[in-house]
Each structure stands twice: as C-alpha cells, then as structure tokens.
Design an enzyme around this catalytic site. Sequence first.
Site, short mmCIF file in Angstrom:
data_model
loop_
_atom_site.label_atom_id
_atom_site.label_comp_id
_atom_site.label_asym_id
_atom_site.label_seq_id
_atom_site.Cartn_x
_atom_site.Cartn_y
_atom_site.Cartn_z
N THR A 1 16.18 -9.37 -6.28
CA THR A 1 15.02 -8.48 -6.27
C THR A 1 15.43 -7.07 -6.66
OG1 THR A 1 13.19 -7.59 -4.94
CG2 THR A 1 15.27 -7.94 -3.79
N ASP B 1 8.72 -14.63 -3.73
CA ASP B 1 7.57 -14.18 -4.50
C ASP B 1 6.44 -14.07 -3.50
OD1 ASP B 1 6.87 -13.49 -7.29
OD2 ASP B 1 5.20 -14.83 -6.86
N SER B 2 5.79 -12.93 -3.50
CA SER B 2 4.83 -12.67 -2.44
C SER B 2 3.64 -11.92 -3.01
CB SER B 2 5.50 -11.87 -1.33
OG SER B 2 6.32 -10.86 -1.87
N ASP C 1 1.34 -2.29 2.71
CA ASP C 1 1.44 -2.20 4.17
C ASP C 1 0.51 -1.16 4.80
OD1 ASP C 1 3.21 -4.29 4.48
OD2 ASP C 1 5.00 -3.02 4.57
N LYS D 1 7.04 -5.89 12.23
CA LYS D 1 6.63 -6.48 10.94
C LYS D 1 7.46 -7.73 10.67
CE LYS D 1 6.28 -6.03 5.95
NZ LYS D 1 6.46 -5.27 4.71
N ARG E 1 6.72 -12.66 5.20
CA ARG E 1 8.16 -12.78 4.86
C ARG E 1 8.95 -13.15 6.12
NH1 ARG E 1 8.16 -8.55 2.53
NH2 ARG E 1 7.63 -9.43 0.51
P1 IMP Z 1 6.73 -9.79 -6.41
O1 IMP Z 1 6.92 -10.83 -5.35
O2 IMP Z 1 8.00 -9.10 -6.76
O3 IMP Z 1 5.96 -10.30 -7.59
O4 IMP Z 1 5.87 -8.60 -5.80
C1 IMP Z 1 5.13 -8.75 -4.65
C2 IMP Z 1 4.17 -7.58 -4.51
O5 IMP Z 1 3.24 -7.93 -3.48
C3 IMP Z 1 4.87 -6.30 -4.04
O6 IMP Z 1 5.23 -5.48 -5.10
C4 IMP Z 1 3.78 -5.66 -3.17
O7 IMP Z 1 2.88 -4.98 -3.98
C5 IMP Z 1 3.08 -6.88 -2.57
N1 IMP Z 1 3.74 -7.24 -1.31
C6 IMP Z 1 4.52 -8.33 -1.08
N2 IMP Z 1 4.99 -8.32 0.18
C7 IMP Z 1 4.53 -7.20 0.74
C8 IMP Z 1 4.71 -6.64 2.03
O8 IMP Z 1 5.44 -7.14 2.89
N3 IMP Z 1 4.04 -5.49 2.26
C9 IMP Z 1 3.24 -4.90 1.32
N4 IMP Z 1 3.09 -5.35 0.10
C10 IMP Z 1 3.71 -6.53 -0.20
#
Ligand code: IMP
Length: 200
Positions: A10, A71-72, A157, A177, A183
């Site tokens: 990441t 991926d989130s 957040d 958190k 996560r």
């Molecule tokens: P990726 O998984 O790198 O495609 O990006 C995930 C995106 O989702 C992040 O850049 C945030 O914008 C959002 N995101 C994922 N997890 C969190 C979290 O724990 N808190 C707030 N935003 C999140």
Amino acid sequence: MARRALVAATSNPGKLEEFRTLLADLPLRVVSLEGLDPVRFPEEGSDYAANALAKAQAVADQLGQWAVADDSGLEVSALGGAPGPLSARFGGAGLDDAGRVAHLLRTLEEQGAQDWSGRFVCVASLVRPGLDPLMVHGECPGRIVTPARGRAGFGYDPIFMPEGFDATMAELPPGEKDRISHRGRAFARLREALSIEMSV
Ligand code: IMP
C-alpha cells in the site's frame, strides 16, 4: 530469531499504520514499500477481492516476499453502494481526503437523500510465495454525518459514525477503531488464520 518480513502492499500511510498495529502480535515485521524495488501494480477494478489479491500478488511475485494488501471502501445506501471499491478516486483523481469528504457530503445534500446509512468494507489478502493466498473480509455498519469531526484515522473517518457510537471514526479513542472497523474485523480473521498456521 529474525522476524519474517511482511511487505505492506500500500502507498496509503493511514492503512500502513493500521496494518502494523493490527498485525503487531504476530512474529512478523510489517515493512513498507519504501526503499524496496519498485513494484508494478495492475489497474484496480471494482471487485474488492480481486483488487486485494492482485496488489499482494504483485508484491509477492516481483519481490519474492510475503505480502499483505487490502482493498476497502465506503458504501453509501443512498448512492446504491457507491463509491465502494472506487472510494479512493471518488470525485476525480485530483482530490485529497478532505476533497473527497466534501464531494460526498455535497452529493448527498444535492440529492436530498434522507437515508445517510452506509458501511465500510474491507477485503484483505496475504500472499506467501508457493502457498495458497489467505483472503478475509470485514464490514463496519454506520452512517454519514456532517460536519466532519475528529482528527484520527484517514479518508472518510471524520464523516462516518459507526453503529452504536456517538462519535465519528476519527473521534474514537486510540485502539477503538482497530477493534470495530472493517479492517480491524478482517485482520482479526487474518491473525486467526495465520496464528493457526504459524502456531503462535
Ligand atoms: P483502496 O483500497 O486503496 O482502493 O482505497 C480505499 C479508500 O477507501 C481509501 O482511500 C479511503 O478513501 C476509503 N477508506 C478505506 N478504509 C477506510 C478507513 O478505514 N477510513 C476511512 N476511509 C477509508
């Protein structure tokens, strides 16, 4: 005995910090991509599991090391589950976290949406060369609130209030958190799977 390196696939410093805390109990050393050979990552699509696996696999294949990725995204009911896996790019590539937060609030206000409920989703993947990948999933339900509040965490957040709390994710006390987040929940499953295999 030297602890095995686990490369965090990441470039998001917020995620990296959470990976480190969430895996702290394991006999592993979570290292960042910084200072390692550059890794070519595939284009991300709209499938959490495929994206998480592709990121961890790219690091494991190209560096020959254990790798972990997630991926989130944030899924908002009034937007049909958007931005979801595209959360990092919501509103266009030029925005930062604060810009994406403002864009999301503006979108919901302009739509006159009554229901601001949503959930964070995380799929994490741990890839070890020569072994089957471990894949885990976690979710955290809640709702979008305005104005933004709190300074902890990252991304959305400050505008996400987890179910059962009267505080945004960015206002929670340290450790909270990680206990309740998407996560945190996914990595609890990852820790469990790994501890069984590593007999921790
Ligand atoms: P990726 O998984 O790198 O495609 O990006 C995930 C995106 O989702 C992040 O850049 C945030 O914008 C959002 N995101 C994922 N997890 C969190 C979290 O724990 N808190 C707030 N935003 C999140």
